[in-house]
Structures are given as C-alpha cells and as structure tokens.
Design a protein around this motif. Structure first.
Motif, PDB file in Angstrom:
ATOM      1  N   TYR A 112       0.693  -1.178   0.146  1.00 30.92           N
ATOM      2  CA  TYR A 112      -0.215   0.048  -0.022  1.00 30.92           C
ATOM      3  C   TYR A 112       0.905   0.757  -0.052  1.00 30.92           C
ATOM      4  CZ  TYR A 112       1.472  -0.983   4.669  1.00 30.92           C
ATOM      5  OH  TYR A 112       3.123  -1.646   5.656  1.00 30.92           O
ATOM      6  N   CYS A 113       2.635   0.947  -0.056  1.00 28.25           N
ATOM      7  CA  CYS A 113       2.845   1.742   0.412  1.00 28.25           C
ATOM      8  C   CYS A 113       3.640   2.295  -0.528  1.00 28.25           C
ATOM      9  CB  CYS A 113       4.281   2.051   1.665  1.00 28.25           C
ATOM     10  SG  CYS A 113       4.666   3.888   1.665  1.00 28.25           S
ATOM     11  N   GLU A 150       9.614  10.862  10.323  1.00 28.67           N
ATOM     12  CA  GLU A 150       9.033  10.285   9.306  1.00 28.67           C
ATOM     13  C   GLU A 150      10.034   9.620   8.504  1.00 28.67           C
ATOM     14  OE1 GLU A 150       5.507   8.654   9.441  1.00 28.67           O
ATOM     15  OE2 GLU A 150       4.663  10.834  10.470  1.00 28.67           O
ATOM     16  N   ALA A 151      10.746   7.753   8.486  1.00 26.77           N
ATOM     17  CA  ALA A 151      11.580   7.781   7.671  1.00 26.77           C
ATOM     18  C   ALA A 151      11.277   6.498   6.971  1.00 26.77           C
ATOM     19  CB  ALA A 151      12.741   7.453   8.018  1.00 26.77           C
ATOM     20  N   ASN A 186       8.339   8.653  13.940  1.00 24.68           N
ATOM     21  CA  ASN A 186       7.721   7.066  13.331  1.00 24.68           C
ATOM     22  C   ASN A 186       8.313   6.433  12.291  1.00 24.68           C
ATOM     23  OD1 ASN A 186       5.479   5.013  11.518  1.00 24.68           O
ATOM     24  ND2 ASN A 186       4.334   7.249  11.524  1.00 24.68           N
ATOM     25  N   ALA A 188      10.351   2.545  11.860  1.00 23.78           N
ATOM     26  CA  ALA A 188       9.606   0.910  11.319  1.00 23.78           C
ATOM     27  C   ALA A 188      10.765   0.482  13.037  1.00 23.78           C
ATOM     28  CB  ALA A 188      10.871   0.417  10.866  1.00 23.78           C
ATOM     29  N   LEU A 208       3.988   3.577  15.827  1.00 27.50           N
ATOM     30  CA  LEU A 208       4.404   2.544  14.838  1.00 27.50           C
ATOM     31  C   LEU A 208       2.679   1.719  14.657  1.00 27.50           C
ATOM     32  CD1 LEU A 208       6.626   0.601  12.990  1.00 27.50           C
ATOM     33  CD2 LEU A 208       5.892  -0.786  14.959  1.00 27.50           C
ATOM     34  N   PHE A 209       2.311   2.428  13.179  1.00 24.83           N
ATOM     35  CA  PHE A 209       0.812   1.858  12.714  1.00 24.83           C
ATOM     36  C   PHE A 209       1.044   0.291  12.639  1.00 24.83           C
ATOM     37  CE2 PHE A 209       0.698   6.499  11.223  1.00 24.83           C
ATOM     38  CZ  PHE A 209      -0.006   6.701  11.936  1.00 24.83           C
ATOM     39  N   GLU A 211      -1.104  -1.475  10.643  1.00 26.80           N
ATOM     40  CA  GLU A 211      -1.361  -1.428   9.466  1.00 26.80           C
ATOM     41  C   GLU A 211      -2.353  -2.307   9.436  1.00 26.80           C
ATOM     42  OE1 GLU A 211       0.201   0.655   7.818  1.00 26.80           O
ATOM     43  OE2 GLU A 211       2.504   0.638   8.758  1.00 26.80           O
ATOM     44  N   LYS A 227      10.028  -5.721   7.413  1.00 27.22           N
ATOM     45  CA  LYS A 227       8.399  -5.277   7.917  1.00 27.22           C
ATOM     46  C   LYS A 227       7.393  -6.936   8.023  1.00 27.22           C
ATOM     47  CE  LYS A 227       4.494  -1.950   8.231  1.00 27.22           C
ATOM     48  NZ  LYS A 227       4.652  -0.143   7.732  1.00 27.22           N
ATOM     49  N   LEU A 253      -3.796   1.197   9.424  1.00 24.89           N
ATOM     50  CA  LEU A 253      -4.301   1.640   8.218  1.00 24.89           C
ATOM     51  C   LEU A 253      -5.526   1.193   7.774  1.00 24.89           C
ATOM     52  CD1 LEU A 253      -3.182   3.785   5.902  1.00 24.89           C
ATOM     53  CD2 LEU A 253      -1.365   1.896   5.147  1.00 24.89           C
ATOM     54  N   ARG A 288      -6.486   6.443   7.493  1.00 25.57           N
ATOM     55  CA  ARG A 288      -6.936   5.823   5.952  1.00 25.57           C
ATOM     56  C   ARG A 288      -6.954   5.387   4.827  1.00 25.57           C
ATOM     57  NH1 ARG A 288     -13.643   7.209   5.580  1.00 25.57           N
ATOM     58  NH2 ARG A 288     -13.201   9.445   5.496  1.00 25.57           N
ATOM     59  N   LYS A 290      -4.851   5.442   0.968  1.00 25.36           N
ATOM     60  CA  LYS A 290      -4.795   6.941   0.948  1.00 25.36           C
ATOM     61  C   LYS A 290      -4.251   6.591  -0.564  1.00 25.36           C
ATOM     62  CE  LYS A 290      -6.211  10.734   1.155  1.00 25.36           C
ATOM     63  NZ  LYS A 290      -7.665  11.199   1.495  1.00 25.36           N
ATOM     64  N   ARG A 330      -4.533  13.382   5.544  1.00 29.45           N
ATOM     65  CA  ARG A 330      -5.030  12.234   4.528  1.00 29.45           C
ATOM     66  C   ARG A 330      -6.688  13.000   4.773  1.00 29.45           C
ATOM     67  NH1 ARG A 330      -1.860   8.964   8.009  1.00 29.45           N
ATOM     68  NH2 ARG A 330       0.083   8.038   7.037  1.00 29.45           N
ATOM     69  N   GLN A 369       4.340  10.180   0.104  1.00 28.70           N
ATOM     70  CA  GLN A 369       4.007   8.727  -0.136  1.00 28.70           C
ATOM     71  C   GLN A 369       2.424   9.056  -0.133  1.00 28.70           C
ATOM     72  OE1 GLN A 369       3.836   8.222   4.399  1.00 28.70           O
ATOM     73  NE2 GLN A 369       4.538   5.863   4.241  1.00 28.70           N
ATOM     74  N   PHE A 370       1.816   9.963   0.095  1.00 31.67           N
ATOM     75  CA  PHE A 370       0.404   9.296  -0.222  1.00 31.67           C
ATOM     76  C   PHE A 370      -0.831  10.850  -0.583  1.00 31.67           C
ATOM     77  CE2 PHE A 370       0.780   9.512   4.087  1.00 31.67           C
ATOM     78  CZ  PHE A 370       0.427  11.159   4.464  1.00 31.67           C
TER      79      PHE A 370
HETATM   80  N1  SAM Z   1       8.675   2.934   7.233  1.00 28.37           N
HETATM   81  C1  SAM Z   1       7.808   3.124   9.291  1.00 28.37           C
HETATM   82  C2  SAM Z   1       7.100   1.695   9.244  1.00 28.37           C
HETATM   83  O1  SAM Z   1       6.876   1.288   8.383  1.00 28.37           O
HETATM   84  O2  SAM Z   1       6.570   1.452   9.919  1.00 28.37           O
HETATM   85  C3  SAM Z   1       6.813   4.350   9.634  1.00 28.37           C
HETATM   86  C4  SAM Z   1       7.003   5.021   8.238  1.00 28.37           C
HETATM   87  S1  SAM Z   1       4.978   5.674   6.878  1.00 28.37           S
HETATM   88  C5  SAM Z   1       6.116   6.900   6.252  1.00 28.37           C
HETATM   89  C6  SAM Z   1       4.210   6.033   8.116  1.00 28.37           C
HETATM   90  C7  SAM Z   1       3.072   5.341   7.726  1.00 28.37           C
HETATM   91  O3  SAM Z   1       2.283   5.757   6.719  1.00 28.37           O
HETATM   92  C8  SAM Z   1       2.618   4.535   7.141  1.00 28.37           C
HETATM   93  O4  SAM Z   1       2.663   3.310   8.680  1.00 28.37           O
HETATM   94  C9  SAM Z   1       1.463   3.498   6.779  1.00 28.37           C
HETATM   95  O5  SAM Z   1       0.679   3.123   7.918  1.00 28.37           O
HETATM   96  C10 SAM Z   1       1.457   5.106   5.976  1.00 28.37           C
HETATM   97  N2  SAM Z   1       1.523   4.867   4.938  1.00 28.37           N
HETATM   98  C11 SAM Z   1       2.129   4.355   3.807  1.00 28.37           C
HETATM   99  N3  SAM Z   1       1.523   3.851   2.774  1.00 28.37           N
HETATM  100  C12 SAM Z   1      -0.081   4.787   2.683  1.00 28.37           C
HETATM  101  C13 SAM Z   1      -1.011   5.305   1.645  1.00 28.37           C
HETATM  102  N4  SAM Z   1      -0.698   4.710   0.516  1.00 28.37           N
HETATM  103  N5  SAM Z   1      -1.818   5.993   1.984  1.00 28.37           N
HETATM  104  C14 SAM Z   1      -2.067   6.510   3.635  1.00 28.37           C
HETATM  105  N6  SAM Z   1      -1.449   5.878   4.385  1.00 28.37           N
HETATM  106  C15 SAM Z   1      -0.015   5.667   3.665  1.00 28.37           C
END
Ligand code: SAM
Length: 482
Positions: A112-113, A150-151, A186, A188, A208-209, A211, A227, A253, A288, A290, A330, A369-370
């Motif tokens: 999704y990313c 964020e990274a 935020n 990993a 930390l989400f 997901e 991950k 997410l 949610r 995106k 978002r 990212q989104f």
């Molecule tokens: N890279 C770290 C990780 O893996 O936990 C965290 C940083 S990441 C930039 C932050 C969050 O963005 C992710 O945990 C994910 O839930 C969210 N994210 C990723 N793709 C997304 C999308 N297409 N739409 C909305 N949120 C998204």
C-alpha cells in the motif's frame, strides 16, 4: 493453537485471532440487545466524584458490541457520549503537529506504500542535515512546535545514527522565535537498544502503525523485507517500553482489512500495554489508505465510508477515554471537522508528505507518500479551529516536565488538565498569534485568549497565565509552561 492472554509478550497471544473472531461473533449475535447496549453506555459515562472526573473505559468485547449496533437511536447516544468524554478530558483544546519526512529509501515491500522497494519510478531522496535545517526553519516559520519524523526502513541509508543525528539537528534550530520542542518518531520496528537511544535523544511519542492486526493479511501485504515479520512488528511497543519510552502511539491503516477485526485488535493492543506496562497507549491514530504513486486504495477492497469511520472514532473514544487521538491531513476538512467533535485531540496542519517538501513553494508530488486531502495553510487551519470553538494548542509541556506515561494519565484523571493544559494551550496559541498569524487570525485569536482565560478554574493560575500572555504579546518572552 494460541490462547488469548493480554499479559503475554507473544503477539499471537495478546492479539489473539480466536478472541478477535469470537468477539466479532458475540457482538453480531447481541447487536440487537438494546438493554445490554444501554448498560455498556451507562458504564462508559464520565463520573464526577470529589472534584474528579473518571471514566471506566470499555473492554474490547463491549466496544465491539457498540460498533456492531445498528439502532439509530443508540448510535446517536454513542456519538453524544463520545463528545461528552472528549470534552471531559480534552476540553476544547486541539494539539497541532506536522510530519517531517526525512528519507523515502526503504527495503520493505508494503503493497500500500509507494516507498516499497520494487517501486522504481519514485525518486529516492534522503535529507542531509543541512536540508533538515532548512525544512525545520520552514516549519518554524509557519508556527509549528511539534513534529513527527517519518522515514522508510533502510539500515544502510537510514540507520539509527542518521535518525538520532537528525533529531539532534531538529532540536538545535532556533530560527527567530521558533523552536521545535517535541519530536515524535514514526520509524520501523527496531531493537530495545535502539529504542533506548531514541529515548536518550529526547523523543516524545514513538509511533508505529500496526497497519493490520490480521496476521495472514499482514504477511500478504508485507511480502518482503524486515517488516514481513508480524511478531517483530506487533511486539515492537513492548520493546519500546522496555527501552524506556513511556509514550507510544498505536494505529491501524483502515482499508487494508476488515475494519471490525482491526478495531478489536487495536483495543486488545491497548489492553495488552495496560496489562504489561501499567499504562495504555499515549495516542491512537486513525489513518485510512490514500491514493499514491502506483497505489489505488480500491485494490485493498476494505475501504470504509465516512459514517463508519466516524463511528469507529467515537467507539475508540468511549473505550479508551484517556488516550489522545490523532487524525492527519489524509482526511478532508469536512471529515476532520466531524472527527474533532467526537474524539480527536490532535491534528496535523499544512503537512507535506514528500521528502524536502516544506522548502518548495509549490506542493511537490514526486516523492510524496500519499495524497493530502486537507491542503490548507497552518494559519487557515488555526483560524478554522477557532471559528469552530476549539483552541489550537502548540503545547509540548508534558513530556518536557516529565509527565509521560502514567504520570500524564494521572493528570488527566485528576482533572488538573484544566489548570495545566488549558493555560499552556493559551500561552502557546498566543505565541503563534504574535509571531506567525495573519491579521484576521490574530484578531479572532486574541478574543479567544481573553474569553478562555476565564475558564481556568484556579485563580492564581489564571492570574499568572494572564501575566504570561501579556509578556508574550508585549514583552518578547516565550516558552512559559505550567
Ligand atoms: N516506515 C515506517 C514503518 O514502516 O512503520 C513508518 C513510516 S511510514 C512513512 C508512516 C505510515 O504511513 C505507515 O505506517 C502507513 O500506515 C502509512 N501509509 C503508507 N502508505 C500509505 C497510503 N498509501 N495511504 C495512507 N497512509 C499510508
């Protein structure tokens, strides 16, 4: 076969698939039992005793029943209760923050990313310390005081040393009257040792989400990279707490898997932290999925309507009354407006989700990212909040005063928030109005400051806060806190 045990340190025991499915089944079976729903709503109501307001919260099963309920009258009662709880513990303050993307290098395969490793079209970028300085100056010039960094996960390009150095750089910058006073992180899932280093670097919340809480779905959505390991990811908050980080932020997410499953899993995670560490999550985020480069949210087939989304927020608010709740850009202005009244206590403003985005005049999309739905400036968001009757707060006092983990929760429970968070919100809003606001926003804000001063219960606190507002506006002083 694993059995459910909230106090276990094994992911499959504290987020137990069998218990989640059984909770959903039980909620479906009882969703028309209005008497039971009334009892649960009654249990969750704020209680005032000896000058203190407390709430019992709900178990994941009780909360699941509320989420399953389809009776319009009871659903309306839930929305009202969520609003009442929100007001009791968070008043009308909304904490402001912005994300800062440091690097989009990533070795994971998250479907999704757009930062996933097989995406060869997205330009990869990592900020140098000088670039971070420029981004932070841009954020300070908007008025931000709190960031979430964020990274992507990449041991070569974004090792922990890079993250630590970046945090140091961020805290060191003081442009004009600007300062970043709280850096949330935020990144990993990592080791206890690395969490200890983050703690020593003075971070606020570790976010930390999850997901998705569904192991099978999780493994499908994270086919490659570190991950992929569901247990490593799910047990990360325990390692963070072992490393000394008191404030952790959960989130799922929404859209990746069945929302009911996620909702129950999320509350079980909160119960687990409480059972093992004696304190629940500091925050819960409700992102949610995106659209993004090469990502179509419809592919995941679990999207939720705005109404269900609002109900999830309200039910989380009722179930974990002391936990802060975060909604990002978002979401659109309209969705955020609804969410604020029923539970959200923290929002981002003027966010750019690209690496290096804040120093560009126009919103860059290349490394985003989104997609961001709410694209207003921080001044516009602040004005909008005040017009809705909320106090935008740039306060970062708690963790700087050592009020983290259960110490923050006890501030919440003893009702001292109104003598502490409320004046802090006013003083930091005053800084914003004095240093960064447009004339129109300043006029509305200054009126709000005067009105809201009267809502500080203790007379001496009210007097000191009024003096500090004066010193900020006319004496050039900054950074007062209770
Ligand atoms: N890279 C770290 C990780 O893996 O936990 C965290 C940083 S990441 C930039 C932050 C969050 O963005 C992710 O945990 C994910 O839930 C969210 N994210 C990723 N793709 C997304 C999308 N297409 N739409 C909305 N949120 C998204």
């Amino acid at each position: 076969m694993f059995s459910y045990n909230p106090a276990s340190l094994l992911a499959d025991e504290f987020i137990n698939d069998g218990e989640i499915l059984e909770s959903i089944r039980w909620a479906e079976e009882n969703k028309d039992n209005l008497e039971l729903i009334d009892q649960i709503l009654e249990k969750a109501k704020p209680v005032r005793k000896d000058g203190q307001t407390t709430c019992s919260g709900l178990s994941h099963r009780e909360a699941a029943l509320l989420l399953a309920c389809t009776d319009p009258e009871k659903n309306e009662a839930m929305m009202q209760l969520a609003e009442e709880i929100k007001k009791a513990f968070y008043g009308n303050r909304i904490v402001m923050f912005a994300p800062l993307y440091l690097s989009n290098y990533c070795v994971n395969g998250c479907r999704y990313c757009p930062y996933h490793t097989v995406n060869k079209t997205i330009p990869r970028r990592k900020l140098s310390q000088e670039e971070i300085r420029q981004e932070v100056i841009a954020l300070q010039d908007m008025g931000h005081k709190r960031l979430a960094i964020e990274a992507g996960e990449d041991p070569k390009n974004n090792p922990i040393e890079y993250i630590l150095e970046s945090i140091k750089t961020i805290y060191s910058i003081h442009h004009k009257n600007g300062a970043i006073r709280r850096v949330n992180v935020n990144i990993a899932a990592t080791t206890v040792e690395n969490y200890r280093k983050l703690k020593e670097a003075g971070i606020g919340t570790y976010i930390l989400f999850q997901e998705t809480y569904n192991r099978e779905r999780y493994e499908y959505l994270h086919p490659t990279g570190p991950k992929h390991d569901y247990s490593w990811h799910t047990e990360a908050m325990d390692r963070a707490m072992e490393g000394g980080i008191d404030d952790v932020g959960l989130g799922v997410l929404f859209g990746l898997d069945n929302y009911f499953y996620e909702f129950v899993g999320l509350l079980m995670h909160a119960e687990h932290l409480e059972a093992v560490h004696g304190v629940g999550p500091h925050t819960i985020s409700v992102p949610r999925v995106k659209p993004a480069d090469g990502i179509d949210p419809d592919e995941f087939d679990n999207g939720i309507s705005d109404d269900i989304f609002a109900k999830i927020i309200a039910c989380i608010r009722i179930a974990v009354p002391y936990t802060g709740m975060i909604i990002s850009t978002r979401e659109s202005q309209a969705v955020r407006e609804k969410a604020l009244s029923i539970g959200i206590s923290q929002i981002s403003g003027a966010s750019r989700t690209s690496v290096g985005g804040y120093t560009e005049t126009d919103r860059p999309h290349e490394t985003e990212q989104f997609d961001v739905s709410d694209q207003r400036t921080l001044d516009e968001v602040v004005r909008w909040l005040m017009e809705l009757g909320y106090i935008p707060s740039f306060c970062t006092a708690c963790y700087r005063a050592g009020r983290t983990g259960d110490r923050f929760m006890s501030l919440c429970k003893t009702g001292q928030i109104q003598n502490c968070c409320h004046p802090n919100a006013l003083m930091t809003l005053c800084e914003f109005l004095t240093d960064y606001a447009s004339e129109e926003t300043r006029v509305i804000g200054n009126r709000m400051l005067q009105d809201e001063l009267q809502n500080i219960p203790k007379e001496n606190v009210r007097r000191i806060a009024a003096e500090h507002l004066e010193e900020i506006m006319h004496g050039g002083k900054r950074d007062f806190r209770f």
